[in-house]
Design a protein around this motif. Structure first.
Motif, PDB file in Angstrom:
ATOM      1  N   THR A   3      12.974   9.367 -38.588  1.00  0.00           N
ATOM      2  CA  THR A   3      11.990   8.814 -37.662  1.00  0.00           C
ATOM      3  C   THR A   3      10.642   9.466 -37.910  1.00  0.00           C
ATOM      4  O   THR A   3      10.512  10.698 -37.889  1.00  0.00           O
ATOM      5  CB  THR A   3      12.420   9.038 -36.201  1.00  0.00           C
ATOM      6  N   TYR A   4       9.643   8.633 -38.161  1.00  0.00           N
ATOM      7  CA  TYR A   4       8.294   9.101 -38.442  1.00  0.00           C
ATOM      8  C   TYR A   4       7.379   8.710 -37.280  1.00  0.00           C
ATOM      9  O   TYR A   4       7.482   7.597 -36.746  1.00  0.00           O
ATOM     10  CB  TYR A   4       7.747   8.464 -39.717  1.00  0.00           C
ATOM     11  N   LEU A   5       6.465   9.601 -36.924  1.00  0.00           N
ATOM     12  CA  LEU A   5       5.443   9.291 -35.929  1.00  0.00           C
ATOM     13  C   LEU A   5       4.094   9.348 -36.624  1.00  0.00           C
ATOM     14  O   LEU A   5       3.674  10.408 -37.103  1.00  0.00           O
ATOM     15  CB  LEU A   5       5.491  10.298 -34.777  1.00  0.00           C
ATOM     16  N   LEU A   6       3.435   8.196 -36.710  1.00  0.00           N
ATOM     17  CA  LEU A   6       2.152   8.094 -37.391  1.00  0.00           C
ATOM     18  C   LEU A   6       1.054   8.037 -36.337  1.00  0.00           C
ATOM     19  O   LEU A   6       1.049   7.125 -35.495  1.00  0.00           O
ATOM     20  CB  LEU A   6       2.110   6.851 -38.278  1.00  0.00           C
ATOM     21  N   ALA A   7       0.148   9.002 -36.378  1.00  0.00           N
ATOM     22  CA  ALA A   7      -0.854   9.154 -35.323  1.00  0.00           C
ATOM     23  C   ALA A   7      -2.250   8.856 -35.844  1.00  0.00           C
ATOM     24  O   ALA A   7      -2.666   9.381 -36.877  1.00  0.00           O
ATOM     25  CB  ALA A   7      -0.807  10.582 -34.760  1.00  0.00           C
ATOM     26  N   GLY A   8      -2.958   8.017 -35.122  1.00  0.00           N
ATOM     27  CA  GLY A   8      -4.332   7.706 -35.496  1.00  0.00           C
ATOM     28  C   GLY A   8      -4.796   6.478 -34.754  1.00  0.00           C
ATOM     29  O   GLY A   8      -4.042   5.860 -34.016  1.00  0.00           O
ATOM     30  N   GLY A   9      -6.034   6.110 -34.961  1.00  0.00           N
ATOM     31  CA  GLY A   9      -6.510   4.896 -34.323  1.00  0.00           C
ATOM     32  C   GLY A   9      -7.963   4.990 -33.925  1.00  0.00           C
ATOM     33  O   GLY A   9      -8.683   5.904 -34.317  1.00  0.00           O
ATOM     34  N   GLY A  10      -8.378   4.020 -33.153  1.00  0.00           N
ATOM     35  CA  GLY A  10      -9.760   3.924 -32.713  1.00  0.00           C
ATOM     36  C   GLY A  10     -10.557   2.961 -33.570  1.00  0.00           C
ATOM     37  O   GLY A  10     -11.227   2.070 -33.064  1.00  0.00           O
ATOM     38  N   VAL A  15      -6.730   2.997 -38.607  1.00  0.00           N
ATOM     39  CA  VAL A  15      -5.548   2.168 -38.373  1.00  0.00           C
ATOM     40  C   VAL A  15      -5.007   1.570 -39.666  1.00  0.00           C
ATOM     41  O   VAL A  15      -3.787   1.542 -39.890  1.00  0.00           O
ATOM     42  CB  VAL A  15      -5.860   1.051 -37.358  1.00  0.00           C
ATOM     43  N   ASN A  16      -5.875   1.082 -40.537  1.00  0.00           N
ATOM     44  CA  ASN A  16      -5.391   0.378 -41.728  1.00  0.00           C
ATOM     45  C   ASN A  16      -4.600   1.263 -42.688  1.00  0.00           C
ATOM     46  O   ASN A  16      -3.523   0.863 -43.149  1.00  0.00           O
ATOM     47  CB  ASN A  16      -6.557  -0.308 -42.446  1.00  0.00           C
ATOM     48  N   ALA A  45      -4.260  -0.775 -30.396  1.00  0.00           N
ATOM     49  CA  ALA A  45      -3.575  -1.431 -29.284  1.00  0.00           C
ATOM     50  C   ALA A  45      -3.288  -2.902 -29.597  1.00  0.00           C
ATOM     51  O   ALA A  45      -2.320  -3.480 -29.085  1.00  0.00           O
ATOM     52  CB  ALA A  45      -4.408  -1.320 -28.008  1.00  0.00           C
ATOM     53  N   ARG A  46      -4.107  -3.494 -30.476  1.00  0.00           N
ATOM     54  CA  ARG A  46      -3.864  -4.882 -30.889  1.00  0.00           C
ATOM     55  C   ARG A  46      -3.151  -4.965 -32.229  1.00  0.00           C
ATOM     56  O   ARG A  46      -2.182  -5.713 -32.379  1.00  0.00           O
ATOM     57  CB  ARG A  46      -5.194  -5.639 -30.957  1.00  0.00           C
ATOM     58  N   LEU A  47      -3.613  -4.183 -33.211  1.00  0.00           N
ATOM     59  CA  LEU A  47      -3.107  -4.341 -34.571  1.00  0.00           C
ATOM     60  C   LEU A  47      -1.677  -3.845 -34.751  1.00  0.00           C
ATOM     61  O   LEU A  47      -0.904  -4.437 -35.507  1.00  0.00           O
ATOM     62  CB  LEU A  47      -4.018  -3.605 -35.553  1.00  0.00           C
ATOM     63  N   GLU A  50       0.965  -6.312 -33.413  1.00  0.00           N
ATOM     64  CA  GLU A  50       0.920  -7.506 -34.259  1.00  0.00           C
ATOM     65  C   GLU A  50       1.672  -7.289 -35.567  1.00  0.00           C
ATOM     66  O   GLU A  50       2.239  -8.234 -36.117  1.00  0.00           O
ATOM     67  CB  GLU A  50      -0.533  -7.887 -34.567  1.00  0.00           C
ATOM     68  N   ARG A  51       1.696  -6.055 -36.047  1.00  0.00           N
ATOM     69  CA  ARG A  51       2.351  -5.747 -37.313  1.00  0.00           C
ATOM     70  C   ARG A  51       3.840  -5.450 -37.103  1.00  0.00           C
ATOM     71  O   ARG A  51       4.567  -5.226 -38.061  1.00  0.00           O
ATOM     72  CB  ARG A  51       1.666  -4.542 -37.955  1.00  0.00           C
ATOM     73  N   GLY A  52       4.300  -5.436 -35.854  1.00  0.00           N
ATOM     74  CA  GLY A  52       5.719  -5.256 -35.582  1.00  0.00           C
ATOM     75  C   GLY A  52       6.157  -3.826 -35.370  1.00  0.00           C
ATOM     76  O   GLY A  52       7.351  -3.530 -35.475  1.00  0.00           O
TER      77      GLY A  52
END
Length: 360
Positions: A3-10, A15-16, A45-47, A50-52
């Motif tokens: 299990t991986y937790l990928l942290a980032g955003g804004g 995000v990409n 929060a949107r992307l 949408e990517r599952g």
């Protein structure tokens, strides 16, 4: 099952690459779980849904920049965010944390360290953000997109990129791209774009110099941005678009690119081996100039400061380059060695190494 937790955003810049790594982990092992940590108000929060992927929420706690009420409240709010991430790690049995910067990354790094879970840092920009500067001090592995990024123990791994860029065969789809833009596949083409919102400086310059580009024997694809009011002259050889949802086809047509130099833009252009002239966006802390530095040093690109980019500069520097086959050939050769399409695989290798070594 890992299990991986990928942290980032804004922002898309965080995000990409995060989603590219999540896709790579899932493609390699369909049984693996890739969870994403972000805020409820960032682009993630949107992307992410949408990517599952499941999005786990953490409070947005900006680092204080000046002594005020927010600075006084910061320690309590940050401790609360760290606690939220620690609960996510325990609840989901997270084996490794990967941070890409942004508001979610800093509490993720602290929580991983306290839960004795190995974590990896990836920095997309040549000038690292504060969260990644702090995280790199105790990370199991640190990857950077650009040579010369001042991040402790940083290894150049490139940028995790979109699959449509990684898998793009420019020659194979050039005919399709020419039809898409209404151009001639056999003629050289200059691509100009300034990001999803466009760039007024680039638009103004080419509004006054597009005819010079065509007179040099080149075609022009000019992506002006959705908010642009630039008039389309409607002439053959000049494809003006407010927005392009198939940038892979734009890249397939491009023999030279003029653009801003965001981290993702430079990484994609370099990965595809396309010569470029970068006009860094002149705000912030100079990140865009630094992002372009390695490509310019390699001879794959040139740089023109934003304040100097005018129609006259297009005529005196870019148009002569369009006519200089030898110079373009040298830039193409340098560009073919300037980037990598293996950023995702390289970051996953850092994660594997972190898991093998564990917490130090």
């Amino acid at each position: 099952m890992t299990t991986y937790l990928l942290a980032g955003g804004g922002t898309a810049g965080h995000v990409n690459p995060l989603l590219a790594v999540a896709d790579g982990l899932r493609a390699r092992d369909p049984q693996a779980r890739a969870l994403v940590l972000g805020t409820s108000e960032g682009l993630e929060a949107r992307l992410v849904p949408e990517r599952g992927y499941d999005l786990l929420i953490v409070d947005k706690v900006p680092f204080p920049r000046r002594p005020n009420g927010a600075a006084l409240a910061f320690p309590r709010r940050f401790a609360r965010a760290v606690g939220q991430v620690r609960r996510h790690i325990r609840t989901h049995g997270v084996d490794a944390v990967v941070g890409f910067g942004g508001y979610a990354a800093a509490p993720a790094y602290v929580a991983a360290r306290r839960e004795k879970v190995p974590f990896v840092v990836h920095e997309a920009n040549a000038k690292p953000g504060l969260a990644n500067v702090l995280g790199a001090r105790s990370a199991a592995s640190v990857g950077v997109a650009f040579e010369g990024t001042p991040l402790r123990r940083g290894e150049v791994v490139g940028m995790p990129l979109r699959r449509e860029i990684v898998e793009l065969d420019r020659a194979a789809v050039r005919a399709e791209a020419a039809e898409f833009f209404g151009l001639d596949a056999s003629r050289p083409t200059l691509l100009v774009f300034g990001g999803s919102l466009g760039a007024v400086r680039l638009n103004d310059a080419f509004a006054g110099a597009w005819r010079d580009v065509l007179d040099a024997g080149w075609q022009l694809i000019h992506v002006t941005g959705e908010r642009s009011e630039l008039a389309d002259p409607g002439v053959a050889g000049y494809a003006q678009r407010r927005y392009v949802d198939r940038m892979d086809l734009a890249f397939a047509m491009a023999d030279l690119i003029v653009s801003r130099s965001g981290a993702a833009t430079v990484s994609e252009i370099s990965a595809l081996g396309i010569p470029a002239v970068y006009v860094p966006y002149a705000v912030g802390n100079g990140e865009q100039s630094l992002n372009a530095r390695s490509a310019v040093a390699a001879g794959a690109a040139r740089l023109i400061p934003d304040a100097e980019f005018t129609a006259d500069r297009v005529r005196t520097e870019i148009v002569p380059l369009l006519r200089d086959d030898a110079a373009l050939a040298r830039m193409r050769d340098a560009a073919s060695h300037a980037g990598t399409r293996r950023g995702t695989e390289n970051v996953i290798a850092l994660i594997d190494r972190a898991l093998a070594v564990g917490v130090r």
